[in-house]
Design an enzyme around this catalytic site. Structure first.
Site, PDB file in Angstrom:
ATOM      1  N   HIS A  47      -5.322   8.023  -9.417  1.00  0.00           N
ATOM      2  CA  HIS A  47      -6.425   8.633  -8.669  1.00  0.00           C
ATOM      3  C   HIS A  47      -7.331   8.891  -9.847  1.00  0.00           C
ATOM      4  O   HIS A  47      -8.745   8.874  -9.541  1.00  0.00           O
ATOM      5  CB  HIS A  47      -6.083  10.036  -8.194  1.00  0.00           C
ATOM      6  CG  HIS A  47      -5.243   9.993  -7.036  1.00  0.00           C
ATOM      7  ND1 HIS A  47      -3.890  10.565  -6.796  1.00  0.00           N
ATOM      8  CD2 HIS A  47      -5.380   9.452  -5.634  1.00  0.00           C
ATOM      9  CE1 HIS A  47      -3.250  10.614  -5.782  1.00  0.00           C
ATOM     10  NE2 HIS A  47      -4.087   9.961  -4.901  1.00  0.00           N
ATOM     11  N   GLN A 165      -5.459  -0.932   3.531  1.00  0.00           N
ATOM     12  CA  GLN A 165      -6.481   0.421   3.790  1.00  0.00           C
ATOM     13  C   GLN A 165      -7.887  -0.148   3.237  1.00  0.00           C
ATOM     14  O   GLN A 165      -9.078  -0.006   3.990  1.00  0.00           O
ATOM     15  CB  GLN A 165      -6.122   1.549   3.130  1.00  0.00           C
ATOM     16  CG  GLN A 165      -7.080   2.550   3.309  1.00  0.00           C
ATOM     17  CD  GLN A 165      -6.496   3.729   2.538  1.00  0.00           C
ATOM     18  OE1 GLN A 165      -5.713   4.684   3.272  1.00  0.00           O
ATOM     19  NE2 GLN A 165      -6.618   4.236   1.457  1.00  0.00           N
TER      20      GLN A 165
HETATM   21  P1  AMP Z   1      -4.125   8.930  -1.559  1.00  0.00           P
HETATM   22  O1  AMP Z   1      -4.490  10.132  -1.994  1.00  0.00           O
HETATM   23  O2  AMP Z   1      -2.657   8.412  -1.703  1.00  0.00           O
HETATM   24  O3  AMP Z   1      -4.616   8.681  -0.255  1.00  0.00           O
HETATM   25  O4  AMP Z   1      -4.751   7.593  -2.302  1.00  0.00           O
HETATM   26  C1  AMP Z   1      -6.481   7.947  -2.595  1.00  0.00           C
HETATM   27  C2  AMP Z   1      -6.727   6.826  -3.184  1.00  0.00           C
HETATM   28  O5  AMP Z   1      -6.143   6.562  -4.463  1.00  0.00           O
HETATM   29  C3  AMP Z   1      -6.600   5.629  -2.335  1.00  0.00           C
HETATM   30  O6  AMP Z   1      -7.748   4.832  -2.355  1.00  0.00           O
HETATM   31  C4  AMP Z   1      -5.470   4.797  -2.912  1.00  0.00           C
HETATM   32  O7  AMP Z   1      -5.400   3.434  -2.840  1.00  0.00           O
HETATM   33  C5  AMP Z   1      -5.496   5.280  -4.413  1.00  0.00           C
HETATM   34  N1  AMP Z   1      -4.243   4.927  -5.231  1.00  0.00           N
HETATM   35  C6  AMP Z   1      -3.305   5.570  -4.895  1.00  0.00           C
HETATM   36  N2  AMP Z   1      -2.152   5.388  -5.815  1.00  0.00           N
HETATM   37  C7  AMP Z   1      -2.778   4.502  -6.581  1.00  0.00           C
HETATM   38  C8  AMP Z   1      -2.244   3.719  -7.695  1.00  0.00           C
HETATM   39  N3  AMP Z   1      -1.239   3.670  -8.159  1.00  0.00           N
HETATM   40  N4  AMP Z   1      -3.176   3.097  -8.401  1.00  0.00           N
HETATM   41  C9  AMP Z   1      -4.572   2.968  -8.102  1.00  0.00           C
HETATM   42  N5  AMP Z   1      -4.839   3.698  -6.794  1.00  0.00           N
HETATM   43  C10 AMP Z   1      -4.176   4.196  -6.260  1.00  0.00           C
END
Ligand code: AMP
Length: 292
Positions: A47, A165
């Protein structure tokens, strides 16, 4: 609006959209840019990397933290999703005190009607996560559209970890003619190459260590796919997980990167990607890798 003060620095935090919209009006100028990073909190390096990129590329950065109920098809997953706002604020501050945080309530977003809109993403929604999590992408479309309307970002940053997504958000922006540039960002991994995820917090130390098998299998599958068919590659992956009963394979799919349709045969010059979802002790983890 609330300004949390730690060590003489302040970060703007909004719990309601009316105050956020009013504040954004005061800082926006004709040519200024707003970067936006939507998250569900329990922030990790993945994030923070999205935020860093937004800070670099925009005049202002808005981050949202909202565990969106309409994208959860499993009530237990929603109930157990980690909520760590105070910690999250500290992590954001560690990066920069210049970000604007929007941490709304369900009521602020859904105004008494916590339901999804129905979307047509030209079939992107019918594969993988859409197949195994019914209604998930209607929930994602609903929340992202709502947040884009509130934040009116110039650039919005999404991780490739949730590659389906990312493609769906791009499709939604295109179909609704929204003036937002959707930027895909690389996957951040732990030391053992497990893709960072808020759900990793729920794994035991041993499960977390052993979950290295997910990315390891993906990289081995990538090697095998160079000389073998999609079916033979799938067989290899299925066998790898049969040998590791702690991990339950939900799906492994090799798909065309643009349509997300599973492939039966390789065609030169097409871009392919492998997608995987695995359960570890009822915790669901996903990952993906580009195959060429
Ligand atoms: P989430 O909080 O899981 O909904 O993720 C929020 C954003 O962070 C989304 O765009 C995810 O794809 C991105 N994200 C989550 N985990 C990762 C990761 N390991 N590397 C890069 N982006 C991530």
């Amino acid at each position: 609006m609330f300004a949390l003060n730690f060590n003489n620095t302040a970060m703007h935090i909004f719990y309601g959209k009316v105050a956020l919209i009013a504040y954004l009006k005061t800082i926006k100028t004709t040519n200024s840019t707003i970067g936006f990073v939507p998250t569900m909190g329990a922030l990790h390096q993945g994030h923070l990397a999205l935020m860093q990129r937004s800070l670099k590329e925009n005049d202002d950065t808005v981050v949202s933290i909202f565990v969106n109920p309409t994208q959860f098809n499993n009530p237990e997953d929603l109930a157990k999703y980690p909520r760590t706002l105070e910690e999250d604020v500290k992590k954001m501050r560690g990066l920069s005190d210049k970000m604007i945080l929007y941490a709304p309530s369900v009521e602020d977003i859904y105004e008494g009607k916590t339901i999804s809109q129905d979307f047509d993403f030209d079939g992107l929604e019918n594969q993988m996560e859409g197949k195994f999590r019914p209604g998930h992408f209607n929930g994602v479309g609903t929340i992202v559209k709502r947040l884009f309307e509130i934040v009116t970002p110039t650039n919005a940053y999404f991780g490739e970890k949730d590659f389906q997504q990312l493609q769906i958000v791009k499709k939604m922006v295109e179909k609704n003619h929204m003036p937002v540039n959707v930027v895909g960002c690389p996957i951040f991994r732990e030391d053992n190459q497990l893709a960072m995820s808020s759900r990793n917090e729920r794994l035991t130390a041993e499960e977390r260590k052993e979950a290295a098998i997910i990315y390891q299998t993906l990289t081995e599958a990538k090697e095998i796919f160079k000389t073998k068919s999609p079916e033979e590659t799938l067989e290899f992956v299925e066998n790898s997980f049969k040998d590791n009963p702690r991990f339950e394979l939900e799906y492994f799919v090799i798909a065309d990167e643009s349509t997300l349709l599973p492939i039966e045969n390789k065609i030169n010059d097409k871009k392919y990607r492998a997608f995987i979802a695995v359960f570890v002790n009822s915790i669901r983890l996903i990952d993906t890798i580009s195959l060429n």
